[in-house]
Write a protein that holds these residues in place. Structure first.
Motif, PDB file in Angstrom:
ATOM      1  N   GLY A  35      38.357-101.571 -17.336  1.00 54.52           N
ATOM      2  CA  GLY A  35      37.026-103.228 -16.798  1.00 54.52           C
ATOM      3  C   GLY A  35      36.130-102.524 -15.621  1.00 54.52           C
ATOM      4  O   GLY A  35      35.765-103.193 -15.704  1.00 54.52           O
ATOM      5  N   ASP A  36      36.949-101.268 -14.986  1.00 53.66           N
ATOM      6  CA  ASP A  36      35.803-100.773 -14.391  1.00 53.66           C
ATOM      7  C   ASP A  36      34.594-100.259 -14.672  1.00 53.66           C
ATOM      8  O   ASP A  36      34.579 -99.702 -16.415  1.00 53.66           O
ATOM      9  CB  ASP A  36      36.564-100.101 -13.640  1.00 53.66           C
ATOM     10  CG  ASP A  36      37.815-100.033 -12.528  1.00 53.66           C
ATOM     11  OD1 ASP A  36      37.555-101.006 -12.540  1.00 53.66           O
ATOM     12  OD2 ASP A  36      38.495 -98.963 -11.922  1.00 53.66           O
ATOM     13  N   THR A  37      33.003 -99.334 -14.182  1.00 54.85           N
ATOM     14  CA  THR A  37      32.200 -99.223 -15.248  1.00 54.85           C
ATOM     15  C   THR A  37      32.194 -97.680 -14.701  1.00 54.85           C
ATOM     16  O   THR A  37      32.183 -97.106 -13.473  1.00 54.85           O
ATOM     17  CB  THR A  37      31.374 -99.832 -14.712  1.00 54.85           C
ATOM     18  OG1 THR A  37      31.134 -99.938 -13.660  1.00 54.85           O
ATOM     19  CG2 THR A  37      31.720-101.406 -15.316  1.00 54.85           C
ATOM     20  N   LEU A  38      31.162 -97.188 -15.769  1.00 60.05           N
ATOM     21  CA  LEU A  38      31.242 -95.742 -15.622  1.00 60.05           C
ATOM     22  C   LEU A  38      29.519 -95.706 -16.115  1.00 60.05           C
ATOM     23  O   LEU A  38      29.146 -96.666 -17.187  1.00 60.05           O
ATOM     24  CB  LEU A  38      32.197 -95.021 -16.909  1.00 60.05           C
ATOM     25  CG  LEU A  38      33.487 -94.308 -16.110  1.00 60.05           C
ATOM     26  CD1 LEU A  38      34.212 -94.083 -17.558  1.00 60.05           C
ATOM     27  CD2 LEU A  38      33.943 -93.848 -15.016  1.00 60.05           C
ATOM     28  N   THR A  39      29.400 -94.486 -15.343  1.00 60.06           N
ATOM     29  CA  THR A  39      27.436 -94.745 -15.353  1.00 60.06           C
ATOM     30  C   THR A  39      27.275 -92.948 -16.235  1.00 60.06           C
ATOM     31  O   THR A  39      28.190 -92.209 -16.326  1.00 60.06           O
ATOM     32  CB  THR A  39      26.665 -93.841 -14.003  1.00 60.06           C
ATOM     33  OG1 THR A  39      27.434 -93.455 -13.425  1.00 60.06           O
ATOM     34  CG2 THR A  39      26.909 -95.501 -13.530  1.00 60.06           C
ATOM     35  N   LEU A  40      26.848 -92.986 -16.967  1.00 56.41           N
ATOM     36  CA  LEU A  40      26.587 -91.754 -18.269  1.00 56.41           C
ATOM     37  C   LEU A  40      26.028 -90.444 -16.425  1.00 56.41           C
ATOM     38  O   LEU A  40      27.048 -89.189 -17.862  1.00 56.41           O
ATOM     39  CB  LEU A  40      24.723 -91.558 -18.832  1.00 56.41           C
ATOM     40  CG  LEU A  40      24.987 -92.432 -19.776  1.00 56.41           C
ATOM     41  CD1 LEU A  40      23.731 -92.374 -19.879  1.00 56.41           C
ATOM     42  CD2 LEU A  40      25.368 -91.973 -20.982  1.00 56.41           C
ATOM     43  N   ALA A  41      25.826 -90.740 -15.680  1.00 56.92           N
ATOM     44  CA  ALA A  41      26.227 -89.484 -14.402  1.00 56.92           C
ATOM     45  C   ALA A  41      27.549 -88.762 -14.768  1.00 56.92           C
ATOM     46  O   ALA A  41      27.407 -88.062 -13.650  1.00 56.92           O
ATOM     47  CB  ALA A  41      25.327 -89.679 -12.966  1.00 56.92           C
ATOM     48  N   GLU A  42      28.903 -89.785 -14.784  1.00 54.11           N
ATOM     49  CA  GLU A  42      30.038 -89.625 -14.448  1.00 54.11           C
ATOM     50  C   GLU A  42      30.540 -88.572 -15.836  1.00 54.11           C
ATOM     51  O   GLU A  42      31.764 -87.808 -15.514  1.00 54.11           O
ATOM     52  CB  GLU A  42      30.480 -90.791 -14.073  1.00 54.11           C
ATOM     53  CG  GLU A  42      30.304 -91.280 -12.607  1.00 54.11           C
ATOM     54  CD  GLU A  42      30.661 -93.238 -12.542  1.00 54.11           C
ATOM     55  OE1 GLU A  42      32.188 -92.875 -12.042  1.00 54.11           O
ATOM     56  OE2 GLU A  42      30.662 -94.217 -12.989  1.00 54.11           O
ATOM     57  N   VAL A  43      29.991 -89.019 -17.227  1.00 60.31           N
ATOM     58  CA  VAL A  43      30.233 -87.918 -17.730  1.00 60.31           C
ATOM     59  C   VAL A  43      29.856 -87.174 -18.155  1.00 60.31           C
ATOM     60  O   VAL A  43      28.195 -86.846 -18.542  1.00 60.31           O
ATOM     61  CB  VAL A  43      30.329 -88.829 -18.927  1.00 60.31           C
ATOM     62  CG1 VAL A  43      31.696 -90.363 -18.515  1.00 60.31           C
ATOM     63  CG2 VAL A  43      29.206 -89.244 -19.838  1.00 60.31           C
ATOM     64  N   GLU A  44      30.579 -85.690 -19.485  1.00 59.25           N
ATOM     65  CA  GLU A  44      30.031 -84.874 -19.570  1.00 59.25           C
ATOM     66  C   GLU A  44      30.022 -84.574 -21.120  1.00 59.25           C
ATOM     67  O   GLU A  44      28.759 -84.465 -21.670  1.00 59.25           O
ATOM     68  CB  GLU A  44      31.115 -83.970 -19.766  1.00 59.25           C
ATOM     69  CG  GLU A  44      31.443 -83.005 -18.168  1.00 59.25           C
ATOM     70  CD  GLU A  44      32.118 -82.209 -17.406  1.00 59.25           C
ATOM     71  OE1 GLU A  44      32.896 -81.613 -18.856  1.00 59.25           O
ATOM     72  OE2 GLU A  44      32.418 -82.083 -16.597  1.00 59.25           O
ATOM     73  N   LYS A  45      30.667 -85.214 -21.886  1.00 58.87           N
ATOM     74  CA  LYS A  45      30.323 -85.167 -23.329  1.00 58.87           C
ATOM     75  C   LYS A  45      30.753 -87.376 -23.375  1.00 58.87           C
ATOM     76  O   LYS A  45      31.696 -87.599 -22.866  1.00 58.87           O
ATOM     77  CB  LYS A  45      31.202 -84.846 -24.297  1.00 58.87           C
ATOM     78  CG  LYS A  45      31.086 -83.655 -24.697  1.00 58.87           C
ATOM     79  CD  LYS A  45      31.223 -83.017 -24.758  1.00 58.87           C
ATOM     80  CE  LYS A  45      30.772 -81.110 -24.484  1.00 58.87           C
ATOM     81  NZ  LYS A  45      29.255 -81.217 -25.303  1.00 58.87           N
ATOM     82  N   VAL A  46      29.712 -87.702 -24.401  1.00 57.93           N
ATOM     83  CA  VAL A  46      29.864 -88.778 -25.333  1.00 57.93           C
ATOM     84  C   VAL A  46      30.229 -88.537 -26.588  1.00 57.93           C
ATOM     85  O   VAL A  46      29.620 -88.249 -27.203  1.00 57.93           O
ATOM     86  CB  VAL A  46      29.079 -90.016 -24.326  1.00 57.93           C
ATOM     87  CG1 VAL A  46      28.870 -91.290 -25.573  1.00 57.93           C
ATOM     88  CG2 VAL A  46      28.586 -90.066 -23.689  1.00 57.93           C
ATOM     89  N   PHE A  47      31.526 -89.400 -27.444  1.00 62.13           N
ATOM     90  CA  PHE A  47      31.289 -88.898 -29.001  1.00 62.13           C
ATOM     91  C   PHE A  47      31.395 -90.596 -29.545  1.00 62.13           C
ATOM     92  O   PHE A  47      31.751 -91.761 -29.142  1.00 62.13           O
ATOM     93  CB  PHE A  47      32.996 -88.871 -29.150  1.00 62.13           C
ATOM     94  CG  PHE A  47      33.675 -87.210 -28.346  1.00 62.13           C
ATOM     95  CD1 PHE A  47      32.372 -85.987 -28.913  1.00 62.13           C
ATOM     96  CD2 PHE A  47      33.570 -87.334 -27.424  1.00 62.13           C
ATOM     97  CE1 PHE A  47      32.874 -85.236 -29.272  1.00 62.13           C
ATOM     98  CE2 PHE A  47      33.942 -85.843 -26.658  1.00 62.13           C
ATOM     99  CZ  PHE A  47      33.551 -84.907 -27.742  1.00 62.13           C
TER     100      PHE A  47
END
Length: 283
Positions: A35-47
């Motif tokens: 339920g928490d949110t993440l931003t694109l800045a927090e991740v290295e890869k998106v599959f």
């Protein structure tokens, strides 16, 4: 992006718009909850999986991979991207991860696979083979596990279609297997080893490459010069017997007959390379 499932501290399944995607980054899920949110800045890869089955398979793979395996995969992908000067697709990352994970499990049992395509990969894909050797060194440096150099062959096959995405890796592997089998038929029939550095041998290999492409594509090389074919059969009877063995193999493999002209040129190339080898062995 809203977290839908935490797979481990470094991987999470999230909802991005209407899509379910996987994100990976060191500590991305640490102290997070569903339920928490993440931003694109927090991740290295998106599959972004293209189906639910793929999503399940990759979720399992990513969540169960050892951190060192993930680290080695990321280093290899970065090496490849720097070398090729372009981003690689997610599929390469995941297939490499799967390969490395399985290779490390085999290594624990001292089970190392010797690829039957070693010669073909070194011959036709030297750049990819060099990349495979560097990738193997990265795995050893990261995990401490030593592999025989033959493992670089299997890794190199992952890189074959990078320069040409239209290459079908399965077709490429099949073609290399057919090449290997035809060369084996010739070696066994004439009971000799080839001089792989000779001009005649390289001409034979080049001819076989295009021959296999034509056969697999169902193309017909045909002018039906029957008189020439008869003359070559009479002049080179052993080459003709050998081509008949190749004919049986091709019929079994592709369910296709080779044409009279294909037969003629095969006899010429086989005679040229085998006569040269036999003379050198006798000297």
């Amino acid at each position: 992006m809203i977290i839908r499932q935490i797979l481990n501290n470094n991987i999470a399944l999230v909802q991005r718009g209407e899509l379910d995607v996987m994100v990976i980054s060191r500590g991305v899920s640490f102290k997070k909850k569903v339920g928490d949110t993440l931003t694109l800045a927090e991740v290295e890869k998106v599959f972004v999986p293209d189906s639910h089955d793929v999503l399940e398979n990759y979720s399992y793979l990513l969540s169960h991979a050892d951190p060192l395996t993930l680290d080695a995969t990321e280093q290899i992908v970065k090496y490849v991207e720097d070398l090729e000067q372009k981003k690689v697709n997610d599929y390469l990352y995941l297939t490499l991860l799967d390969h490395i994970d399985y290779a490390l499990k085999r290594a624990e049992k001292s089970q190392f696979i010797i690829s039957p395509l070693a010669w073909e990969v070194r011959k036709f894909y030297p750049e990819q083979y060099a990349m495979g050797k560097r990738a193997l060194a990265i795995i050893t440096e990261t995990t401490g596990v030593e592999f025989p150099e033959s493992e670089a062959i299997s890794i190199a096959l992952h890189f074959v279609n990078l320069s040409n995405p239209e290459i079908d890796i399965e077709e490429t592997i099949n073609a290399m297997e057919v090449m290997n089998n035809i060369l084996r038929i010739i070696r066994v029939h004439f009971q000799l080893d080839f001089d792989e550095g000779s001009m005649n041998y390289n001409r034979l290999v080049t001819h076989l490459q295009y021959f296999i492409q034509r056969i697999s594509a169902g193309e017909i090389y045909k002018s039906e010069n029957e008189e020439l074919n008869k003359q070559i059969r009479m002049m080179y009877p052993e080459a003709y017997l050998c081509v008949n063995k190749i004919r049986i193999y091709i019929l079994d493999r592709y369910d296709r007959e080779i044409t009279q002209d294909e037969e003629t040129y095969l006899m010429l190339h086989i005679n040229r390379v085998t006569q040269r080898e036999e003379r050198e062995e006798q000297q």
